[in-house]
Design an enzyme around this catalytic site. Structure first.
Site, PDB file in Angstrom:
ATOM      1  N   ASP A  15      39.936  49.805  35.705  1.00 11.90           N
ATOM      2  CA  ASP A  15      38.854  48.861  36.036  1.00 11.90           C
ATOM      3  C   ASP A  15      38.561  48.816  37.531  1.00 11.90           C
ATOM      4  OD1 ASP A  15      36.981  46.862  36.252  1.00 11.90           O
ATOM      5  OD2 ASP A  15      37.894  45.637  34.682  1.00 11.90           O
ATOM      6  N   MET A  34      35.521  57.641  30.070  1.00 15.19           N
ATOM      7  CA  MET A  34      36.636  58.153  30.867  1.00 15.19           C
ATOM      8  C   MET A  34      37.759  58.581  29.942  1.00 15.19           C
ATOM      9  SD  MET A  34      37.557  54.347  32.244  1.00 15.19           S
ATOM     10  CE  MET A  34      37.153  53.015  31.094  1.00 15.19           C
ATOM     11  N   ASN A  42      44.435  45.084  34.161  1.00  9.69           N
ATOM     12  CA  ASN A  42      43.995  46.261  34.918  1.00  9.69           C
ATOM     13  C   ASN A  42      45.144  47.180  35.294  1.00  9.69           C
ATOM     14  OD1 ASN A  42      41.433  45.230  34.755  1.00  9.69           O
ATOM     15  ND2 ASN A  42      41.436  44.344  36.801  1.00  9.69           N
ATOM     16  N   SER A  80      35.623  40.318  30.028  1.00 12.85           N
ATOM     17  CA  SER A  80      34.508  39.422  30.333  1.00 12.85           C
ATOM     18  C   SER A  80      33.150  40.114  30.294  1.00 12.85           C
ATOM     19  CB  SER A  80      34.721  38.788  31.705  1.00 12.85           C
ATOM     20  OG  SER A  80      34.888  39.790  32.687  1.00 12.85           O
ATOM     21  N   LYS A 119      33.969  52.280  27.647  1.00 14.86           N
ATOM     22  CA  LYS A 119      33.724  50.866  27.941  1.00 14.86           C
ATOM     23  C   LYS A 119      32.240  50.568  27.737  1.00 14.86           C
ATOM     24  CE  LYS A 119      34.447  49.001  32.159  1.00 14.86           C
ATOM     25  NZ  LYS A 119      35.160  48.270  33.250  1.00 14.86           N
ATOM     26  N   ASP A 151      40.200  43.056  41.935  1.00 13.93           N
ATOM     27  CA  ASP A 151      40.451  42.258  40.732  1.00 13.93           C
ATOM     28  C   ASP A 151      41.891  42.471  40.275  1.00 13.93           C
ATOM     29  OD1 ASP A 151      40.564  40.954  38.346  1.00 13.93           O
ATOM     30  OD2 ASP A 151      38.835  41.953  37.443  1.00 13.93           O
TER      31      ASP A 151
END
Length: 443
Positions: free
Chosen positions: A307, A245, A293, A140, A158, A288
């Site tokens: 995440d 990462m 994840n 998202s 990311k 989340d």
């Protein structure tokens, strides 16, 4: 069709005007669809309500497709709705919104290069031997690329979609307006505190430097626990809109469903214990529970945790609320469960006044399931329709509408999402024994 085939490169609308136009086009399309549905039903001799006209499969597809294209806070809220309310939404809407939990569309290379150049400088490619332009994951708020650094490290990078951080306020307000239009959010329900909390959390998730710190904090809490693995942050390459990462190998967590029963049970028992530790030991939770994840390593049995944008401290008062609620449930003291649920804000006092028998029957179903000796079969969800039968009349009673405190909702989202994962895996776990042990060890 595989997830990879569903994804396509589409530029993210990054300007305020572009995003507002996206919402305007969506609203117009949904109204047009509703008018067509209304005419069809009237011709068939029906008298449809507004929500029946708006909540059609065609409109649900419009909603999911537009949110997937816009990404950002708009898509994030759609994901939350599909996961949090999946058992009570109309089946057609729940099924189509579930698409938002899968891979999102991704940025085309030209837009990606502009974002990277703005964060790293125009010569950013010199830092890598290889940078794969097609993302390995798209969600998202950002998409993830695999890269190989000059010193030979395989990295996961990311990259945040442009305009996401600046559009959080308007996106949340616009999605709330759309949901009110469809009747999913009734006018009588005061959602202002929830919207404010959602905006605050999304602002945190859009700060990748903060996420890097949260990831390091979580790694320290799990240091020495080889049941879990986390990426290692690269601070030198991380920016406010880029999180760099280590790349961690692993299969999608859903792949566990193909493993033998004992393997599934052991892995999911570790996840249940982790939630308990977050709530009662760490005072720190990754809130989340999106399945993306988690990854699974079949060779070691490790679960890779990903995440940490939604990681946050847990208010001690909320931990205490859950402790009292669980203690009452283990003791099978149903009146006390009801009282603690009211005190924690899960149930409104007016709902108990207006629907005492239904509330008590719903509590009885949950307590009976959760307090049974031995393993709880998460794959057996026969009790869900029973609970729905009791709570749906309450949900339709406007005088009983109620939202728990936002911070409690964030924690409950993790608890509920973990249970949904257990159902997907068909896992069986001694929940009562695990909860009793964690409560005793953290008393």
């Amino acid at each position: 069709m595989a997830d990879e085939d569903k994804r396509r490169a589409r530029s993210v609308p990054s300007s305020r005007i572009g995003r507002l136009a996206g919402f305007g086009g969506l609203a117009g399309g949904m109204v047009a669809g509703a008018l067509g549905e209304g005419a069809r039903r009237l011709a068939a001799g029906e008298r449809p309500s507004m929500d029946q006209m708006l909540l059609t499969p065609g409109n649900a597809k419009r909603l999911a497709d537009r949110l997937a294209h816009m990404r950002g806070a708009a898509m994030k809220l759609g994901q939350m709705i599909s996961m949090d309310a999946g058992d009570v939404l109309p089946p057609e809407l729940a099924a189509i919104l579930a698409r938002l939990r899968e891979q999102a569309d991704f940025m085309p290379p030209r837009q990606l290069d502009k974002v990277l150049a703005k964060q790293w400088g125009k010569d950013w490619r010199k830092q890598f031997r290889r940078f794969e332009p097609r993302p390995i994951a798209a969600a998202s708020i950002g998409q993830v690329h695999r890269a190989l650094t000059r010193d030979g490290r395989t990295m996961a990078i990311k990259v945040q979609y442009p305009g996401v951080a600046q559009s959080i306020e308007s996106d949340v307000d616009n999605v709330a307006g759309l949901l009110r239009m469809t009747g999913l959010l009734p006018e009588e329900l005061d959602i202002a505190p929830m919207l404010a909390a959602a905006k605050a959390q999304l602002r945190e998730e859009a700060d990748y430097e903060r996420e890097g710190r949260m990831m390091q904090c979580y790694a320290e809490l799990l240091e020495g626990d080889d049941r879990f693995a986390l990426p290692t942050l690269d601070p030198a390459l991380t920016r406010s809109q880029i999180l760099a990462m280590s790349f961690e190998e692993g299969r999608p967590i859903e792949a566990l469903a193909d493993e033998p029963q004992d393997v599934r049970d052991a892995a999911f028992a570790n996840l249940i214990e982790l939630v308990g530790r977050e709530l009662f030991d760490f005072g720190f939770m990754q809130t989340d529970p999106n399945f993306a994840n988690y990854r699974y390593r079949a060779d070691t049995g490790q679960i890779v945790l990903l995440d940490f944008g939604a990681a946050r401290k847990v208010d001690p008062a909320i931990s205490a609320d859950y402790r009292r609620l669980l203690e009452a449930g283990i003791a099978e003291d149903r009146p006390r469960v009801r009282d603690e649920a009211v005190a924690a804000g899960f149930i409104a006092p007016q709902a108990i006044e207006r629907h005492p028998e239904r509330i008590d029957r719903a509590i009885d179903i949950v307590v009976t399931e959760m307090s049974r000796e031995g393993q709880l079969d998460f794959g057996d969800r026969a009790f869900v329709p029973q609970i729905r039968e009791e709570v749906m009349p309450i949900a339709k009673d406007k005088a009983s509408w109620h939202l728990p405190p936002p911070e409690t909702l964030f924690v409950q989202r993790k608890v509920s999402g973990t249970a949904l994962l257990g159902a997907r895996l068909g896992a069986r776990v001694d929940v009562r024994g695990t909860v009793e042990r964690i409560l005793a060890e953290t008393a």
